[in-house]
Write an enzyme that holds these catalytic residues in place. Sequence first.
Site, PDB file in Angstrom:
ATOM      1  N   VAL A   1      -7.487  -1.443 -29.690  1.00 51.05           N
ATOM      2  CA  VAL A   1      -8.399  -0.295 -29.645  1.00 51.05           C
ATOM      3  C   VAL A   1      -8.000   0.654 -28.510  1.00 51.05           C
ATOM      4  O   VAL A   1      -8.023   1.877 -28.682  1.00 51.05           O
ATOM      5  CB  VAL A   1      -9.879  -0.740 -29.523  1.00 51.05           C
ATOM      6  CG1 VAL A   1     -10.808   0.465 -29.460  1.00 51.05           C
ATOM      7  CG2 VAL A   1     -10.263  -1.636 -30.697  1.00 51.05           C
ATOM      8  N   CYS A   2      -7.592   0.085 -27.380  1.00 49.61           N
ATOM      9  CA  CYS A   2      -7.151   0.928 -26.261  1.00 49.61           C
ATOM     10  C   CYS A   2      -5.922   1.740 -26.647  1.00 49.61           C
ATOM     11  O   CYS A   2      -5.809   2.918 -26.292  1.00 49.61           O
ATOM     12  CB  CYS A   2      -6.860   0.075 -25.032  1.00 49.61           C
ATOM     13  SG  CYS A   2      -8.321  -0.730 -24.347  1.00 49.61           S
ATOM     14  N   GLU A   3      -5.011   1.129 -27.391  1.00 52.80           N
ATOM     15  CA  GLU A   3      -3.821   1.842 -27.836  1.00 52.80           C
ATOM     16  C   GLU A   3      -4.201   3.002 -28.758  1.00 52.80           C
ATOM     17  O   GLU A   3      -3.705   4.120 -28.602  1.00 52.80           O
ATOM     18  CB  GLU A   3      -2.851   0.889 -28.544  1.00 52.80           C
ATOM     19  CG  GLU A   3      -1.548   1.562 -28.916  1.00 52.80           C
ATOM     20  CD  GLU A   3      -0.452   0.599 -29.314  1.00 52.80           C
ATOM     21  OE1 GLU A   3       0.332   0.959 -30.205  1.00 52.80           O
ATOM     22  OE2 GLU A   3      -0.363  -0.500 -28.735  1.00 52.80           O
TER      23      GLU A   3
ATOM     24  N   MET B   1      -5.689   5.870 -26.622  1.00 52.29           N
ATOM     25  CA  MET B   1      -4.713   6.664 -25.872  1.00 52.29           C
ATOM     26  C   MET B   1      -3.837   7.498 -26.816  1.00 52.29           C
ATOM     27  O   MET B   1      -3.545   8.657 -26.534  1.00 52.29           O
ATOM     28  CB  MET B   1      -3.836   5.759 -24.987  1.00 52.29           C
ATOM     29  CG  MET B   1      -4.594   5.067 -23.859  1.00 52.29           C
ATOM     30  SD  MET B   1      -5.507   6.184 -22.756  1.00 52.29           S
ATOM     31  CE  MET B   1      -7.189   6.034 -23.383  1.00 52.29           C
TER      32      MET B   1
END
Length: 152
Positions: free
Chosen positions: A42-44, A47
């Site tokens: 999810v962080c990828e 970003m």
Amino acid sequence: MKVGEKAPDFALKDQNGEEFKLSDFRGKKVLLSFHPLAWTSVCEKQMKALDENYERFEKLNVVPVGISVDSVPTKKAWAEHMGLKKLRILSDFWPHGEVAKLYDLFREDGGFSERANVLVDEEGKVVFFKVYPISELPDLEEVFEAAERDKK
């Protein structure tokens, strides 16, 4: 941290070891996009969405940055892995989570920040602040709408 409050100033290193100081961006809006940890799906996506929408942010006078507690070398390897073209991702590594703590977004039990978007206006005031569930990708349309509403 609430809408209308002055955003605490800070200086952090980006993935290339270059300093990013919030107060250096007066006259522009800054999106602080907090994410828990590098190398997570999810962080990828969070970003990459910022990087893919960079020109749209620029048209609204917004400088987007990602922030997490990962170290600069980790941020560099991750940015290269993701193929980031313009987005700066900042390291809140040491003192550990200091900026996340300034914005009341640090999760003591996990040692990382909440997933959150904080939009700071040209004078350094918070105009949008939202914490998202850790497993949820933030909705950038909310940020674009807030930036549009706050046009000076």
